[in-house]
Design a protein around this motif. Structure first.
Motif, PDB file in Angstrom:
ATOM      1  N   ILE A   1      -2.655   3.112  32.831  1.00 33.68           N
ATOM      2  CA  ILE A   1      -3.617   2.008  32.895  1.00 33.68           C
ATOM      3  C   ILE A   1      -3.786   1.529  34.336  1.00 33.68           C
ATOM      4  CG2 ILE A   1      -4.049  -0.399  32.222  1.00 33.68           C
ATOM      5  CD1 ILE A   1      -2.626   0.238  29.575  1.00 33.68           C
ATOM      6  N   ALA A   2      -2.663   1.418  35.049  1.00 33.85           N
ATOM      7  CA  ALA A   2      -2.722   0.986  36.443  1.00 33.85           C
ATOM      8  C   ALA A   2      -3.536   1.966  37.283  1.00 33.85           C
ATOM      9  CB  ALA A   2      -1.305   0.854  37.007  1.00 33.85           C
TER      10      ALA A   2
ATOM     11  N   LEU B   1      -7.649  -7.047  31.001  1.00 29.90           N
ATOM     12  CA  LEU B   1      -7.454  -5.738  30.400  1.00 29.90           C
ATOM     13  C   LEU B   1      -8.346  -5.622  29.169  1.00 29.90           C
ATOM     14  CD1 LEU B   1      -3.547  -5.588  30.466  1.00 29.90           C
ATOM     15  CD2 LEU B   1      -5.106  -4.501  32.099  1.00 29.90           C
ATOM     16  N   SER B   2      -8.770  -4.431  28.871  1.00 31.43           N
ATOM     17  CA  SER B   2      -9.562  -4.216  27.660  1.00 31.43           C
ATOM     18  C   SER B   2      -8.656  -4.346  26.442  1.00 31.43           C
ATOM     19  CB  SER B   2     -10.194  -2.828  27.673  1.00 31.43           C
ATOM     20  OG  SER B   2      -9.194  -1.825  27.542  1.00 31.43           O
ATOM     21  N   ASP B   3      -9.249  -4.542  25.281  1.00 33.11           N
ATOM     22  CA  ASP B   3      -8.466  -4.607  24.047  1.00 33.11           C
ATOM     23  C   ASP B   3      -7.682  -3.314  23.837  1.00 33.11           C
ATOM     24  OD1 ASP B   3      -9.378  -7.134  23.517  1.00 33.11           O
ATOM     25  OD2 ASP B   3     -10.939  -6.495  22.111  1.00 33.11           O
ATOM     26  N   ALA B   4      -8.289  -2.191  24.215  1.00 35.94           N
ATOM     27  CA  ALA B   4      -7.610  -0.895  24.071  1.00 35.94           C
ATOM     28  C   ALA B   4      -6.365  -0.831  24.942  1.00 35.94           C
ATOM     29  CB  ALA B   4      -8.572   0.235  24.420  1.00 35.94           C
TER      30      ALA B   4
ATOM     31  N   ILE C   1       1.113  -2.720  23.534  1.00 36.17           N
ATOM     32  CA  ILE C   1       1.793  -3.267  22.350  1.00 36.17           C
ATOM     33  C   ILE C   1       2.366  -2.140  21.495  1.00 36.17           C
ATOM     34  CG2 ILE C   1       1.432  -4.454  20.143  1.00 36.17           C
ATOM     35  CD1 ILE C   1      -0.570  -6.261  21.575  1.00 36.17           C
ATOM     36  N   HIS C   2       1.561  -1.116  21.253  1.00 38.28           N
ATOM     37  CA  HIS C   2       1.997   0.012  20.426  1.00 38.28           C
ATOM     38  C   HIS C   2       3.205   0.709  21.042  1.00 38.28           C
ATOM     39  CE1 HIS C   2       1.675   3.320  17.590  1.00 38.28           C
ATOM     40  NE2 HIS C   2       1.728   4.165  18.612  1.00 38.28           N
ATOM     41  N   ALA C   3       3.177   0.936  22.348  1.00 41.69           N
ATOM     42  CA  ALA C   3       4.308   1.586  23.015  1.00 41.69           C
ATOM     43  C   ALA C   3       5.554   0.708  22.953  1.00 41.69           C
ATOM     44  CB  ALA C   3       3.945   1.899  24.466  1.00 41.69           C
TER      45      ALA C   3
END
Length: 281
Positions: free
Chosen positions: A207-208, A255-258, A264-266
């Motif tokens: 993401i970064a 940040l986007s919702d994705a 969160i999932h990770a």
């Protein structure tokens, strides 16, 4: 105060969104040298929200740094934590050498201090849902200028928030949001600083890279967003790193919702608590 985005608490007080936690500076460098790091955070990184706690013996360091730099009281927002009882509160006022103190657990006494205008806001730290419910049962009603009566709800609950504790923390975060209590998160960078090599690392790196930001910036922004726009307490002994973290709030888009959900999932794949205690209701 500086130009970092601010948030308004339920009592109308405006607080800089990013705060500098002084506990690490004292723990790693000692009381005397920590004063220089506090000065650095204020003058070089433009952090005007300074976070301390009685048990970490860092209140006086803030007072000395302010005196040395000639900082006016109105130029900073100071958050501190105390244990319950009258003696700690007297100690706070003496060590800080200030007229105002911040967060505390001795609710009745804190209400009185707020009524006497000796503190701007009162809140709690590491409170679970059960603790908050108990506090709200005993919180006194007060009259506002327009003669309306309302309960003194804590303005803030300062808790640990990072990807590896978020699943446990979410019910508490949601509860506070419904009650109008802002979250002040600490240890936002714990997943990469205190527990590196976990499932969150690569997700945050990707993401970064995609956003052209640093991993620190991504995680700080994430903590702010998952706490419904809450306060984030960070810390570092390096000027450049702090300056970069400030940009997460002064220059970085949300940040986007994705992106938020990917982190969160990770984080669900591992549970790691940096500090003692629990968040069960």
């Amino acid at each position: 105060m500086n130009d970092i985005n601010n948030i308004k608490l339920n009592d109308g007080v405006v607080v800089p969104m990013l705060g500098y936690g002084t506990g690490t500076a004292v723990r790693l460098s000692g009381k005397e040298e920590s004063i220089d790091f506090i000065k650095m955070a204020y003058s070089e990184a433009k952090l005007s929200h300074l976070d301390c706690a009685q048990r970490y013996f860092n209140e006086e360091s803030i007072a000395v740094a302010m005196r040395d730099l000639g900082i006016k009281r109105d130029d900073v927002f100071i958050t501190t934590k105390t244990e319950d009882g009258e003696t700690p509160l007297k100690s706070l006022k003496k060590s800080l050498m200030l007229e105002e103190i911040g967060l505390g657990k001795a609710w009745e006494m804190m209400e009185q201090l707020q009524r006497e205008r000796k503190t701007r806001s009162i809140g709690v730290s590491n409170y679970r849902i059960a603790d908050l419910e108990e506090t709200l049962k005993t919180a006194k009603a007060r009259r506002t200028d327009d003669s309306d009566t309302r309960f003194v709800v804590p303005s803030v609950n300062q808790i640990e928030v990072h990807p590896y504790v978020f699943e446990k923390a979410k019910p508490l975060i949601d509860y506070c949001h419904k009650k109008g209590i802002a979250i002040a998160s600490y240890a936002a960078l714990a997943s990469i600083v205190r527990h590196p090599g976990g499932p969150v690392d690569q997700v945050v790196k990707d993401i970064a890279k995609e956003l052209g930001m640093t991993e620190d910036q991504v995680l700080l922004k994430w903590a702010h967003q998952v706490t419904y726009g809450g306060i984030v307490i960070t810390t570092s002994l390096k000027k450049e790193r702090l300056q970069g973290q400030v940009k997460a709030f002064s220059h970085m888009p949300d940040l986007s919702d994705a992106h938020v959900q990917a982190i969160i999932h990770a984080g669900k794949k591992l549970h790691y608590r940096r500090f003692a205690g629990h968040m069960d209701s």
